[in-house]
Design a protein around this motif. Structure first.
Motif, PDB file in Angstrom:
ATOM      1  N   UNK A 180     116.104  30.280  -5.279  1.00 42.16           N
ATOM      2  CA  UNK A 180     115.804  29.248  -4.274  1.00 42.16           C
ATOM      3  C   UNK A 180     114.627  29.633  -3.382  1.00 42.16           C
ATOM      4  N   UNK A 181     114.304  30.916  -3.367  1.00 45.71           N
ATOM      5  CA  UNK A 181     113.114  31.342  -2.633  1.00 45.71           C
ATOM      6  C   UNK A 181     111.823  30.993  -3.347  1.00 45.71           C
ATOM      7  N   UNK A 182     111.922  30.703  -4.636  1.00 44.00           N
ATOM      8  CA  UNK A 182     110.717  30.429  -5.426  1.00 44.00           C
ATOM      9  C   UNK A 182     110.635  28.991  -5.905  1.00 44.00           C
ATOM     10  N   UNK A 183     111.690  28.246  -5.619  1.00 37.97           N
ATOM     11  CA  UNK A 183     111.770  26.876  -6.136  1.00 37.97           C
ATOM     12  C   UNK A 183     111.665  25.884  -4.982  1.00 37.97           C
ATOM     13  N   UNK A 184     111.044  24.750  -5.244  1.00 36.51           N
ATOM     14  CA  UNK A 184     111.093  23.636  -4.299  1.00 36.51           C
ATOM     15  C   UNK A 184     112.020  22.586  -4.875  1.00 36.51           C
ATOM     16  N   UNK A 185     112.958  22.108  -4.086  1.00 37.51           N
ATOM     17  CA  UNK A 185     113.966  21.187  -4.605  1.00 37.51           C
ATOM     18  C   UNK A 185     113.990  19.908  -3.784  1.00 37.51           C
ATOM     19  N   UNK A 186     113.883  18.814  -4.482  1.00 36.74           N
ATOM     20  CA  UNK A 186     114.056  17.505  -3.858  1.00 36.74           C
ATOM     21  C   UNK A 186     115.365  16.914  -4.394  1.00 36.74           C
ATOM     22  N   UNK A 187     116.406  16.881  -3.576  1.00 29.67           N
ATOM     23  CA  UNK A 187     117.664  16.284  -4.060  1.00 29.67           C
ATOM     24  C   UNK A 187     117.527  14.771  -4.212  1.00 29.67           C
ATOM     25  N   UNK A 243     111.237   4.919   2.329  1.00 28.36           N
ATOM     26  CA  UNK A 243     110.054   5.490   1.692  1.00 28.36           C
ATOM     27  C   UNK A 243     109.514   6.695   2.460  1.00 28.36           C
ATOM     28  N   UNK A 244     109.522   6.583   3.786  1.00 29.17           N
ATOM     29  CA  UNK A 244     109.032   7.714   4.605  1.00 29.17           C
ATOM     30  C   UNK A 244     109.940   8.925   4.472  1.00 29.17           C
ATOM     31  N   UNK A 245     111.237   8.685   4.396  1.00 23.62           N
ATOM     32  CA  UNK A 245     112.174   9.800   4.190  1.00 23.62           C
ATOM     33  C   UNK A 245     111.897  10.481   2.848  1.00 23.62           C
ATOM     34  N   UNK A 246     111.621   9.650   1.855  1.00 23.30           N
ATOM     35  CA  UNK A 246     111.358  10.223   0.534  1.00 23.30           C
ATOM     36  C   UNK A 246     110.072  11.059   0.554  1.00 23.30           C
ATOM     37  N   UNK A 247     109.088  10.587   1.294  1.00 20.25           N
ATOM     38  CA  UNK A 247     107.847  11.366   1.416  1.00 20.25           C
ATOM     39  C   UNK A 247     108.133  12.717   2.079  1.00 20.25           C
ATOM     40  N   UNK A 248     108.935  12.684   3.142  1.00 19.47           N
ATOM     41  CA  UNK A 248     109.306  13.940   3.812  1.00 19.47           C
ATOM     42  C   UNK A 248     110.046  14.850   2.821  1.00 19.47           C
ATOM     43  N   UNK A 249     110.907  14.223   2.021  1.00 21.12           N
ATOM     44  CA  UNK A 249     111.647  14.996   1.015  1.00 21.12           C
ATOM     45  C   UNK A 249     110.715  15.666   0.025  1.00 21.12           C
ATOM     46  N   UNK A 250     109.709  14.930  -0.413  1.00 26.69           N
ATOM     47  CA  UNK A 250     108.734  15.489  -1.359  1.00 26.69           C
ATOM     48  C   UNK A 250     107.964  16.633  -0.695  1.00 26.69           C
ATOM     49  N   UNK A 251     107.563  16.411   0.543  1.00 26.63           N
ATOM     50  CA  UNK A 251     106.760  17.439   1.228  1.00 26.63           C
ATOM     51  C   UNK A 251     107.579  18.711   1.460  1.00 26.63           C
ATOM     52  N   UNK A 252     108.840  18.543   1.894  1.00 25.53           N
ATOM     53  CA  UNK A 252     109.646  19.761   2.124  1.00 25.53           C
ATOM     54  C   UNK A 252     109.856  20.543   0.829  1.00 25.53           C
ATOM     55  N   UNK A 253     109.845  19.840  -0.297  1.00 28.60           N
ATOM     56  CA  UNK A 253     110.046  20.539  -1.575  1.00 28.60           C
ATOM     57  C   UNK A 253     108.782  21.254  -2.045  1.00 28.60           C
TER      58      UNK A 253
END
Lengths: 267, 328
Positions: free
Chosen positions: B86-93, B146-156
């Protein structure tokens, strides 16, 4: 233990923590005032026989002394509710609530072990409870000073009283967290923990008011909150050890259960 | 890489009579999954709801513990080294939930700090997904889906992970943002990053993925290059000829499903090499010819339309689930 998560938990609770600390301090300022203002009249009332003498056993059996009044304050529903906001409310929602909301997904996507999440949350809640109980001690000192009975208060015993409270409420917090890591939804976690606290509370109250039920008191953790004894110089190490043992068992259960359980996708 | 990865729920001897339970009393969410994702590829993971996509991802990231089999991610064992993974992976649930009380900026900071790696891609991602600094200052509770999904993508993706695991990443994004997201994926791929892309939007898998695995009821039914999968699918052909001079296509290699419409057009399906078909229609006065390109959706549906015996509750039993169609 994770520093970033610990900081996040503190930031998210700081307003609530401040309000509860102020409320707890205010409540404990009030107790010496009640003792000083109405203690003698209340004693006369009880001595007259209008109020059954058995009722005076509530909270340690000596409600007409300063130590007894303070002890009564520690087991009064107002205190119980204030501390329970963290010991039950925060702990049960810490994992089960995040799981229900779906935010645990995002948290556990980071390089954090579940044990680290648990231990950090435990450390946070213990610090919250510690501050709330410290606020109670501060309130006691301030109240005693205001009504001029500070010389009757054994200030040097307040740290032991704080420790006794920490072990009691830390134990309940550990039970709440163990429930929280065991359930996927908030309701059962809260239900189980509240049920345990309420049953134990009433076992202790029942035992103190009804001599035939006195044998039930040792089954309640509240029985081992010996505020009056501590303030009068008697410390039961056995009672403290029992509280510590219950907390340790609850922590152990959570440390075993949480890392091993499956966390299916939130529904 | 997964080898025989299996996840079952329930108990072998209890509650076997309940609806939704297999004959043994167990629910098999994933069975004997063996796949390998190459470094630097965009790997599509397809299947309808309940097929086992999320179960696979959750096994890879340590949310679930495998019942059998094993898997490694970036060389780390999924059971022993989950934290390192998990330290090397970006995950978008899928259907990501965020901390509503935080501002977008504070949330990204918090999640970035928890990851422990600098958020070197954040500014670029914010720019490409058109999230302004003003928007980021607002609490997440005020954000649209849509904005939440963008945040989700960015955090991943903000910490430039070696592997991104994205579960339904374009859910809630408008077509322009979807296009921007595909461009981000192209850039990640060009930078050598690996993407594990779970979706049931077939057109986007076709658009972005190099290879695709299709799961059905917890089992792998296909694992192929997208190009190869499409190549072997039937194309829909429709032609019209002057004066009804329609070619005879019976027996022509690769042609099947020949029919005529009421207005005199000839329809058929074409598979594989188009040479024999073109030879067959040569010399005829064709006035209109349409050959629809094969879509992954058709390939997908073809695989899913295969009949499969079920138990009384609709759940597959271990005796009836067929082996994977292709593994390679």
């Amino acid at each position: 233990m994770n520093r970033v998560l610990f900081g996040h938990l503190w930031r998210s609770q700081r307003t609530k923590l401040l309000i509860i600390c102020v409320a707890m301090a205010a409540w404990n300022v009030f107790l010496p005032v009640i003792y000083q203002s109405f203690g003698i009249q209340m004693k006369a009332l009880v001595d007259s026989g209008i109020i059954p003498k058995q009722l005076t056993n509530f909270g340690g059996g000596d409600v007409f002394s300063l130590a007894g009044a303070i002890a009564l304050g520690y087991v009064h529903p107002i205190s119980i509710i204030l501390v329970s906001i963290f010991a039950i409310g925060f702990t049960t929602s810490a994992v089960a609530g995040e799981r229900q909301r779906g935010t645990l997904e995002v948290l556990l996507a980071r390089p954090l072990s579940r044990r680290a999440v648990y231990l950090t949350t435990l450390a946070a809640v213990l610090s919250f409870i510690g501050l709330v109980l410290a606020a109670a001690s501060v309130g006691t000192v301030v109240g005693s000073t205001i009504v001029g009975v500070l010389d009757e208060l054994a200030i040097d015993r307040l740290p032991m009283l704080w420790l006794n409270g920490m072990l009691l409420w830390g134990g309940f917090a550990a039970i709440g967290l163990a429930a929280s890591v065991s359930f996927d939804r908030l309701t059962p976690a809260i239900g189980v923990t509240v049920a345990i606290v309420i049953v134990m509370y009433f076992l202790d109250i029942l035992g103190s008011l009804w001599p035939d039920a006195k044998g039930l008191q040792p089954y309640s953790l509240f029985h081992y909150l010996a505020s009056r004894d501590i303030l009068t110089g008697v410390v039961s190490l056995g009672g403290l050890a029992i509280l510590a043992a219950v907390g340790a068992v609850a922590i152990g259960v959570a440390l075993v259960v949480f890392p091993r359980r499956d966390l299916a996708a939130p529904s | 890489m997964t080898v025989g990865l299996t996840k079952t729920y329930g108990h072998a001897t209890r509650r076997a009579h309940l609806p939704g339970r297999a004959a043994t009393g167990e629910v098999r969410a994933l069975e004997d999954l063996t796949i390998s994702v190459a470094e630097g590829e965009i790997f599509g993971f397809l299947g309808p709801n309940g097929a086992g996509k999320s179960t696979t991802i959750r096994l890879l990231l340590g949310y679930l513990h495998p019942t059998a089999g094993s898997a490694t991610v970036l060389g780390f064992d999924i059971v022993r080294d989950s934290v390192a993974i998990r330290g090397r992976v970006g995950y978008l649930p899928g259907g990501i939930a965020l901390y509503d009380s935080l501002s977008g900026e504070r949330l990204l900071d918090y999640l970035g700090e928890l990851t422990g790696r600098p958020s070197i891609r954040r500014a670029e991602l914010l720019d490409r997904l058109e999230l302004s600094a003003r928007t980021l200052r607002r609490p997440v509770r005020d954000y649209s889906r849509g904005m939440r999904q963008k945040i989700g993508i960015i955090q991943a993706l903000q910490h430039d992970p070696e592997l991104a695991i994205l579960d339904e990443p374009t859910e809630g994004l408008d077509p322009l943002m979807q296009r921007a997201f595909y461009a981000i994926l192209d850039d990640l791929k060009a930078a050598g990053r690996t993407i594990f892309f779970s979706s049931h939007v077939l057109s986007e898998v076709e658009r972005v993925c190099d290879r695709v695995a299709i799961v059905r009821r917890g089992r792998l039914v296909a694992l192929q290059d997208v190009a190869s999968l499409l190549e072997h699918r039937k194309r829909n052909v429709e032609l019209r000829a002057a004066d009804g001079d329609l070619p005879a296509l019976d027996g022509v290699a690769g042609v099947s499903g020949i029919g005529r419409t009421a207005d005199g057009r000839l329809t058929c399906q074409l598979e594989g090499d188009v040479g024999p078909f073109l030879a067959a229609i040569a010399g005829h006065r064709i006035t209109d010819l349409t050959i629809e390109p094969a879509h992954l959706e058709e390939a997908f549906l073809e695989l899913y339309e295969d009949t499969e015996p079920e138990d009384a509750d609709g759940a597959p039993t271990s005796q009836t689930v067929p082996p994977p169609v292709a593994v390679g």
